[in-house]
Design an enzyme around this catalytic site. Structure first.
Site, PDB file in Angstrom:
ATOM      1  N   LYS A  36       5.999  -2.667   2.120  1.00 15.62           N
ATOM      2  CA  LYS A  36       5.074  -3.811   1.993  1.00 15.62           C
ATOM      3  C   LYS A  36       3.786  -3.309   1.358  1.00 15.62           C
ATOM      4  O   LYS A  36       3.248  -2.275   1.762  1.00 15.62           O
ATOM      5  CB  LYS A  36       4.788  -4.399   3.365  1.00 15.62           C
ATOM      6  CG  LYS A  36       3.751  -5.501   3.317  1.00 15.62           C
ATOM      7  CD  LYS A  36       3.641  -6.210   4.632  1.00 15.62           C
ATOM      8  CE  LYS A  36       2.448  -5.725   5.414  1.00 15.62           C
ATOM      9  NZ  LYS A  36       2.120  -6.602   6.544  1.00 15.62           N
TER      10      LYS A  36
HETATM   11  C1  R5P Z   1      -1.795  -5.863   9.057  1.00 17.72           C
HETATM   12  O1  R5P Z   1      -2.009  -4.711   9.214  1.00 17.72           O
HETATM   13  C2  R5P Z   1      -0.549  -6.431   9.425  1.00 17.72           C
HETATM   14  O2  R5P Z   1       0.473  -5.508   9.217  1.00 17.72           O
HETATM   15  C3  R5P Z   1      -0.186  -7.742   8.771  1.00 17.72           C
HETATM   16  O3  R5P Z   1       1.110  -8.003   9.163  1.00 17.72           O
HETATM   17  C4  R5P Z   1      -0.230  -7.769   7.267  1.00 17.72           C
HETATM   18  O4  R5P Z   1      -1.471  -7.409   6.792  1.00 17.72           O
HETATM   19  C5  R5P Z   1       0.197  -9.125   6.706  1.00 17.72           C
HETATM   20  O5  R5P Z   1      -0.654 -10.106   7.103  1.00 17.72           O
HETATM   21  P1  R5P Z   1      -1.653 -10.833   6.112  1.00 17.72           P
HETATM   22  O6  R5P Z   1      -0.830 -11.692   5.213  1.00 17.72           O
HETATM   23  O7  R5P Z   1      -2.553 -11.638   6.997  1.00 17.72           O
HETATM   24  O8  R5P Z   1      -2.370  -9.780   5.327  1.00 17.72           O
END
Ligand code: R5P
Length: 294
Positions: A202
């Site tokens: 990711k």
């Molecule tokens: C953050 O550290 C988390 O892993 C979140 O799952 C990730 O950042 C995704 O969330 P967002 O779309 O709010 O950035």
């Protein structure tokens, strides 16, 4: 005891070749059956893509806006997600065990937003991930961060444990506050994670994202990042998908939307149906207004 099977009239379909289909996800063909089966609970085998709903923010920042009450705000969104990314605390306390899709379990933790975030350790045993029947385990990797080596080591230990049990490892590239989120950095971070064994990665969307996706041999999904206006968030998701991302792992841009249910459905259109951002935004507005007049 089954009765003796000595019929002569068996049909072996000798004219039908035995199928030998490659697995639908890039870079994943050599994985074991269980791992592929779990990946198919994250990525839709028809579109080859995923809408992961990320709600794990509380593990370092407490009751984030939109996540004050997961039972009230998030559970109604579950039917629209392909996968839920969360902590074991929220999973056990709040998510109905009848949730039949893949769970991606947050496995690292330690520091709060008040401290150095890269100083994470593994915070869940593999046995608990197995017990919770998760599809993948997520771990933060802080390339360039103060505790870079420790976070990479967290990931490689999870990869080893995950391969032993057939569970995927999602490497989350975490970009420090003072670091530049450009393609050069994302290429470095994503490729390192893939080379060191992450099942999928990711990262964040950036200019020249197609070079980030092309140089990462395993599936790549994008985080949503900070809350944007809905049309802008849908445009970002569209651009990422068209540049080679195989989905989104989106949190704030869904659960902080003025209408989370409408937003997650619009995101699905972009991810699974290649919908154009303007049309997806119109869809968002239609769903939002339907709800108002209901
Ligand atoms: C953050 O550290 C988390 O892993 C979140 O799952 C990730 O950042 C995704 O969330 P967002 O779309 O709010 O950035």
């Amino acid at each position: 005891m089954p009765e003796k099977d000595d019929k002569d009239a068996k049909n072996f379909h000798v004219d039908v070749p035995t199928p030998n289909e490659p697995f639908f996800l890039r870079g994943s063909n050599s994985l074991d059956w269980g791992l592929k089966n779990r990946l198919a609970k994250i990525f839709n085998p028809q579109s080859g893509r995923t809408v992961m709903l990320a709600i794990d923010h509380g593990y370092f920042q407490g009751p984030t806006t939109g996540l004050e009450r997961v039972d009230v705000n998030i559970v109604p969104l579950l039917p629209y997600s392909d996968t839920l990314m969360c902590t074991r605390g929220i999973l056990r306390s709040t998510i109905p065990p009848s949730y039949g899709k893949g769970v991606v379990l947050r496995m690292s933790g330690g520091p709060s937003i008040l401290k150095e975030l890269s100083n994470e350790r593994l915070a869940v045993d593999i046995e608990d991930a197995v017990r919770l029947n998760v599809a993948a385990m997520a771990v933060q990797v802080f390339v360039g961060g103060e505790y870079e080596t420790q976070s990479v080591h967290n990931m490689t230990r999870l990869v080893d444990a995950g391969l032993k049990h057939g569970i995927a490892t999602l490497a989350v590239t975490a970009v420090g506050r003072d670091m530049v989120r450009d393609a050069k950095y994302m290429r470095l971070a994503c490729r390192m994670c893939a080379e060191l064994g992450a099942t999928y990665v990711k990262t964040y969307y950036c200019d020249d994202f197609d070079t980030v996706a092309a140089s990462c041999p395993v599936p790549i999904v994008i985080a949503g990042g900070k809350k944007l206006e809905e049309r802008e968030a849908l445009t970002m998701a569209h651009n990422a998908i068209q540049a080679g991302a195989l989905g989104v792992d989106m949190g704030r841009n869904i659960f902080q939307s003025e209408n989370p249910q409408a937003m997650i459905q619009a995101v699905r259109k972009v991810v699974h149906e290649n919908e154009q951002p303007d049309r997806a935004y119109d869809y968002f507005l239609t769903l939002k207004n339907e709800k108002k007049s209901a």
